[in-house]
Motif scaffolding. Structure first.
Motif, short mmCIF file in Angstrom:
data_model
loop_
_atom_site.label_atom_id
_atom_site.label_comp_id
_atom_site.label_asym_id
_atom_site.label_seq_id
_atom_site.Cartn_x
_atom_site.Cartn_y
_atom_site.Cartn_z
N PRO A 1 -3.93 10.96 -2.99
CA PRO A 1 -4.01 12.09 -2.04
C PRO A 1 -3.26 11.82 -0.74
N TYR A 2 -2.77 10.59 -0.55
CA TYR A 2 -2.06 10.23 0.68
C TYR A 2 -0.54 10.28 0.53
N ARG A 3 -0.05 10.85 -0.57
CA ARG A 3 1.40 10.79 -0.82
C ARG A 3 2.21 11.47 0.27
N ASP A 4 1.72 12.57 0.81
CA ASP A 4 2.46 13.26 1.87
C ASP A 4 2.61 12.39 3.12
N PHE A 5 1.66 11.48 3.33
CA PHE A 5 1.70 10.61 4.51
C PHE A 5 2.90 9.67 4.46
N VAL A 6 3.29 9.24 3.26
CA VAL A 6 4.36 8.25 3.14
C VAL A 6 5.67 8.84 2.64
N SER A 7 5.73 10.15 2.48
CA SER A 7 6.92 10.77 1.88
C SER A 7 8.19 10.55 2.69
N ASN A 8 8.06 10.33 4.00
CA ASN A 8 9.24 10.13 4.84
C ASN A 8 9.46 8.66 5.19
N ILE A 9 8.66 7.75 4.64
CA ILE A 9 8.80 6.33 4.94
C ILE A 9 9.62 5.66 3.84
N ARG A 10 10.74 5.06 4.25
CA ARG A 10 11.58 4.35 3.29
C ARG A 10 11.03 2.97 2.98
N SER A 11 10.66 2.23 4.01
CA SER A 11 10.16 0.88 3.80
C SER A 11 9.43 0.38 5.04
N ILE A 12 8.63 -0.66 4.84
CA ILE A 12 7.97 -1.38 5.94
C ILE A 12 8.30 -2.84 5.75
N ASP A 13 9.16 -3.38 6.61
CA ASP A 13 9.71 -4.72 6.41
C ASP A 13 9.38 -5.64 7.58
N GLU A 14 9.01 -6.87 7.24
CA GLU A 14 8.73 -7.87 8.27
C GLU A 14 10.05 -8.42 8.81
N SER A 15 10.22 -8.38 10.12
CA SER A 15 11.46 -8.86 10.73
C SER A 15 11.31 -10.27 11.27
N SER A 16 10.12 -10.63 11.71
CA SER A 16 9.81 -11.98 12.15
C SER A 16 8.31 -12.17 12.03
N ASP A 17 7.80 -13.27 12.51
CA ASP A 17 6.39 -13.58 12.35
C ASP A 17 5.50 -12.53 13.02
N PHE B 1 -1.94 7.24 8.84
CA PHE B 1 -3.39 7.37 8.64
C PHE B 1 -3.75 7.16 7.16
N PHE B 2 -3.14 6.19 6.52
CA PHE B 2 -3.49 5.91 5.12
C PHE B 2 -4.09 4.51 5.02
N PRO B 3 -5.02 4.31 4.09
CA PRO B 3 -5.71 3.02 3.97
C PRO B 3 -4.76 1.91 3.52
N ILE B 4 -5.13 0.68 3.89
CA ILE B 4 -4.36 -0.49 3.48
C ILE B 4 -5.20 -1.34 2.54
N ILE B 5 -4.60 -1.79 1.44
CA ILE B 5 -5.28 -2.65 0.50
C ILE B 5 -4.57 -4.01 0.45
N PRO B 6 -5.29 -5.09 0.11
CA PRO B 6 -4.68 -6.42 0.07
C PRO B 6 -3.81 -6.61 -1.17
N SER C 1 0.83 -1.21 0.00
CA SER C 1 0.00 0.00 0.00
C SER C 1 0.87 1.25 0.00
N ARG C 2 1.93 1.24 0.81
CA ARG C 2 2.86 2.38 0.84
C ARG C 2 3.46 2.60 -0.54
N GLY C 3 3.84 1.52 -1.22
CA GLY C 3 4.45 1.65 -2.53
C GLY C 3 3.50 2.20 -3.57
N VAL C 4 2.24 1.79 -3.52
CA VAL C 4 1.24 2.31 -4.47
C VAL C 4 1.05 3.81 -4.25
N ILE C 5 0.97 4.22 -3.00
CA ILE C 5 0.78 5.64 -2.70
C ILE C 5 1.97 6.46 -3.16
#
Length: 202
Positions: A119-135, A154-159, A107-111
């Motif tokens: 319209p949510y681009r400003d929300f993710v402008s400072n986020i480099r990545s969201i990575d799973e570290s463990s389960d 505060f941005f929506p998540i899509i599957p 979802s972050r990548g799509v935005i």
């Protein structure tokens, strides 16, 4: 001067554990053009987004910000760049699949993609990545240090498994295309179908 109005009837089902699910019928005076919550622009679509989808962060009844999809790590971040979280257990998409960290990062990548014109681009402008570290545990890496890492979430998540194979972005000519009647979210209501209703001329 005559004006023509066409009603669009939308059917949603409340996702509860009871045997008989509550059915919500919404009548709108315009047809939703798109149900991808990351790129919607019209009021009717905004209303449906709040019923069918969830954001990582939301508000309680006292309008206080609360996490809706994750639990924040108790420990503080030393560098203020990488913050650790844990996904809330038991959250499922309306097709029965589990919510995953991959959905967050997708979802972050799509935005962030310029083609989406989200319209949510400003929300993710400072986020480099969201990575799973463990389960179920994941790390949000920021480009610049932050004191309140949940503030931009505060941005929506899509599957990812639903939207990855579909047209996720707005077309170049500005046309959103036909509505996706198989839209799958994890909000309180599941989108069932739509019907174009009567036409009234006034």
């Amino acid at each position: 001067m005559k004006k023509t109005f066409q009603a669009c009837i939308l059917f949603l089902v409340l996702m509860t554990s009871v045997v008989q699910a509550a059915r919500l019928v919404i009548g709108e005076d315009q047809r939703p053009r798109n149900l991808n919550p990351l790129v919607i622009k019209f009021t009717v679509e905004q209303r449906l987004k709040s019923l069918v989808f969830k954001s990582m962060m939301g508000y309680d009844f006292q309008v206080r910000p609360i996490p809706l999809m994750f639990i924040q790590d108790e420990t503080d971040s030393d560098d203020k760049i990488e913050w650790k979280f844990k996904i809330m257990p038991g959250i499922k998409w309306h097709d029965g699949r589990d919510l995953s960290v991959a959905d967050f990062n997708f979802s972050r990548g799509v935005i962030a993609n310029l083609r989406s014109n989200s319209p949510y681009r400003d929300f993710v402008s400072n986020i480099r990545s969201i990575d799973e570290s463990s389960d179920g545990e994941f790390t949000i890496s920021f480009l610049r240090p932050v004191e309140r890492p949940t503030e931009p979430l505060f941005f929506p998540i899509i599957p990812q498994h639903v939207f990855k194979a579909k047209t996720t972005y707005v077309k170049e000519n500005g046309d959103f295309g036909s509505i996706n009647t198989k839209t799958i979210g994890c909000g309180p209501y599941k989108f069932v179908t739509r019907e174009v209703g009567f036409t009234r001329i006034m």
